[in-house]
Design a protein around this motif. Structure first.
Motif, PDB file in Angstrom:
ATOM      1  N   GLY A   1       0.840  -1.354  -0.288  1.00 39.53           N
ATOM      2  CA  GLY A   1      -0.044  -0.021   0.015  1.00 39.53           C
ATOM      3  C   GLY A   1       0.777   1.277   0.033  1.00 39.53           C
ATOM      4  N   GLY A   2       2.059   1.238   0.005  1.00 37.19           N
ATOM      5  CA  GLY A   2       2.950   2.192   0.153  1.00 37.19           C
ATOM      6  C   GLY A   2       3.104   3.041   1.077  1.00 37.19           C
ATOM      7  N   GLY A   3       2.136   2.801   2.159  1.00 34.72           N
ATOM      8  CA  GLY A   3       2.309   3.565   3.621  1.00 34.72           C
ATOM      9  C   GLY A   3       2.396   5.219   3.646  1.00 34.72           C
ATOM     10  N   HIS A   4       1.710   5.577   2.821  1.00 39.25           N
ATOM     11  CA  HIS A   4       1.575   7.099   2.537  1.00 39.25           C
ATOM     12  C   HIS A   4       0.943   7.915   3.532  1.00 39.25           C
ATOM     13  CE1 HIS A   4       3.909   6.831  -1.124  1.00 39.25           C
ATOM     14  NE2 HIS A   4       2.949   6.225  -1.661  1.00 39.25           N
ATOM     15  N   MET A   5       0.254   7.118   4.626  1.00 35.82           N
ATOM     16  CA  MET A   5      -0.411   7.790   5.520  1.00 35.82           C
ATOM     17  C   MET A   5      -1.249   9.023   5.059  1.00 35.82           C
ATOM     18  SD  MET A   5       2.722   7.895   8.041  1.00 35.82           S
ATOM     19  CE  MET A   5       2.336   9.561   8.413  1.00 35.82           C
ATOM     20  N   GLY A   6      -1.803   8.863   3.910  1.00 36.16           N
ATOM     21  CA  GLY A   6      -2.854  10.024   3.402  1.00 36.16           C
ATOM     22  C   GLY A   6      -2.232  11.185   2.713  1.00 36.16           C
TER      23      GLY A   6
ATOM     24  N   HIS B   1       7.270  13.090  12.012  1.00 33.63           N
ATOM     25  CA  HIS B   1       8.433  11.990  11.629  1.00 33.63           C
ATOM     26  C   HIS B   1       7.977  10.764  12.279  1.00 33.63           C
ATOM     27  CE1 HIS B   1      12.568  10.688  11.086  1.00 33.63           C
ATOM     28  NE2 HIS B   1      12.606  11.496  10.251  1.00 33.63           N
ATOM     29  N   HIS B   2       7.824  10.571  13.405  1.00 36.36           N
ATOM     30  CA  HIS B   2       7.490   9.566  14.385  1.00 36.36           C
ATOM     31  C   HIS B   2       6.203   8.765  14.000  1.00 36.36           C
ATOM     32  CE1 HIS B   2      10.534   9.941  17.191  1.00 36.36           C
ATOM     33  NE2 HIS B   2      10.120   9.863  18.280  1.00 36.36           N
TER      34      HIS B   2
ATOM     35  N   VAL C   1       6.280   5.090  12.799  1.00 41.35           N
ATOM     36  CA  VAL C   1       5.590   3.990  13.264  1.00 41.35           C
ATOM     37  C   VAL C   1       4.675   3.190  12.283  1.00 41.35           C
ATOM     38  CG1 VAL C   1       3.336   3.533  14.711  1.00 41.35           C
ATOM     39  CG2 VAL C   1       5.195   4.954  15.294  1.00 41.35           C
ATOM     40  N   ASP C   2       4.286   3.909  11.238  1.00 45.38           N
ATOM     41  CA  ASP C   2       3.660   3.396  10.220  1.00 45.38           C
ATOM     42  C   ASP C   2       4.585   2.388   9.518  1.00 45.38           C
ATOM     43  OD1 ASP C   2       1.235   3.212   8.394  1.00 45.38           O
ATOM     44  OD2 ASP C   2       2.515   4.240   6.992  1.00 45.38           O
ATOM     45  N   MET C   3       5.846   2.918   9.192  1.00 45.67           N
ATOM     46  CA  MET C   3       6.970   1.843   8.474  1.00 45.67           C
ATOM     47  C   MET C   3       7.049   0.572   9.563  1.00 45.67           C
ATOM     48  SD  MET C   3       9.473   4.794   7.081  1.00 45.67           S
ATOM     49  CE  MET C   3      10.628   3.705   6.529  1.00 45.67           C
TER      50      MET C   3
END
Length: 221
Positions: free
Chosen positions: A126-131, A171-172, A176-178
């Motif tokens: 999903g790429g982890g773009h957090m929106g 940044h955190h 955390v997402d990664m």
């Protein structure tokens, strides 16, 4: 930032202890890795992950992500005299420098490159773009842009504290997402354990940053 009493520039914090600590962590990581590979544990079947694996991708990308956190932390330590913020910045820099050394040590042990031809975040489902997408020179979600880093260098005192806390909170969030993605996707148990520790540690620091921002009449962005 000049010393308020002497007018002399405050020297930058010594980096030698951080370098020594990072070397120690890398050596310990390599020893632990060798022992687990020889012991017949589950890790032995994935002791050399593929270059495109989540294990390798997480190690590469998080090492880069951590490096910016170290950079921002040293910037703010020169821009404020507040001991709470300086202590937090030192803790972030020390922890993430040590973890970065461990991640790069694994890549060396695996014989894998520290950069990926597929670009950042390609390993994440999903790429982890957090929106939101990285912008203005930022390499991954959560990372500060070039403009934001320049602004942090220009601010002093309470303004620098607030902006640093906001940048580091973002940044955190990205970190955390990664790390959560590695917990789900990585195959190397030792790396998954490190990623889980990152999740817990950074979420705790995010709570602290929220409280520190509130004390300064601000909040995460």
């Amino acid at each position: 930032m000049a010393d308020t009493e002497t007018g002399a520039a405050r020297p930058r914090p010594a980096t030698l202890p951080l370098l020594i600590a990072a070397v120690v962590v890398v050596v310990l990581a390599l020893v632990v890795w060798a022992l687990t590979a020889d012991s017949g544990s589950d890790d032995s079947t994935v002791s050399t992950p593929a270059a495109e694996s989540a294990d390798a991708g997480f190690a590469r990308d998080m090492a880069v992500h951590h490096q910016q956190a170290v950079e921002m932390s040293y910037i703010v330590r020169d821009q404020t005299d507040n001991e709470d913020v300086r202590r937090l910045a030192y803790d972030v820099a020390q922890t993430q420098a040590n973890q970065r050394g461990m991640l790069q040590g694994w890549l060396d042990l695996w014989g894998l490159p520290k950069t990926s031809p597929d670009g950042y975040m390609a390993w994440m489902e999903g790429g982890g773009h957090m929106g939101h997408e990285p912008r203005d020179g930022s390499l991954m979600p959560g990372m500060a842009s070039n403009t934001e880093l320049d602004k942090l260098r220009e601010l002093e005192g309470r303004q620098a504290e607030v902006f640093y806390l906001q940048l580091m909170y973002d940044h955190h969030m990205g970190g955390v997402d990664m790390a959560q993605a590695c917990v789900r996707q990585c195959g190397v148990e030792t790396e998954k354990q490190l990623a889980q520790g990152m999740v817990q540690g950074q979420q705790s620091e995010m709570e602290l940053m929220t409280d520190m921002l509130k004390e300064r009449g601000s909040a995460p962005r």
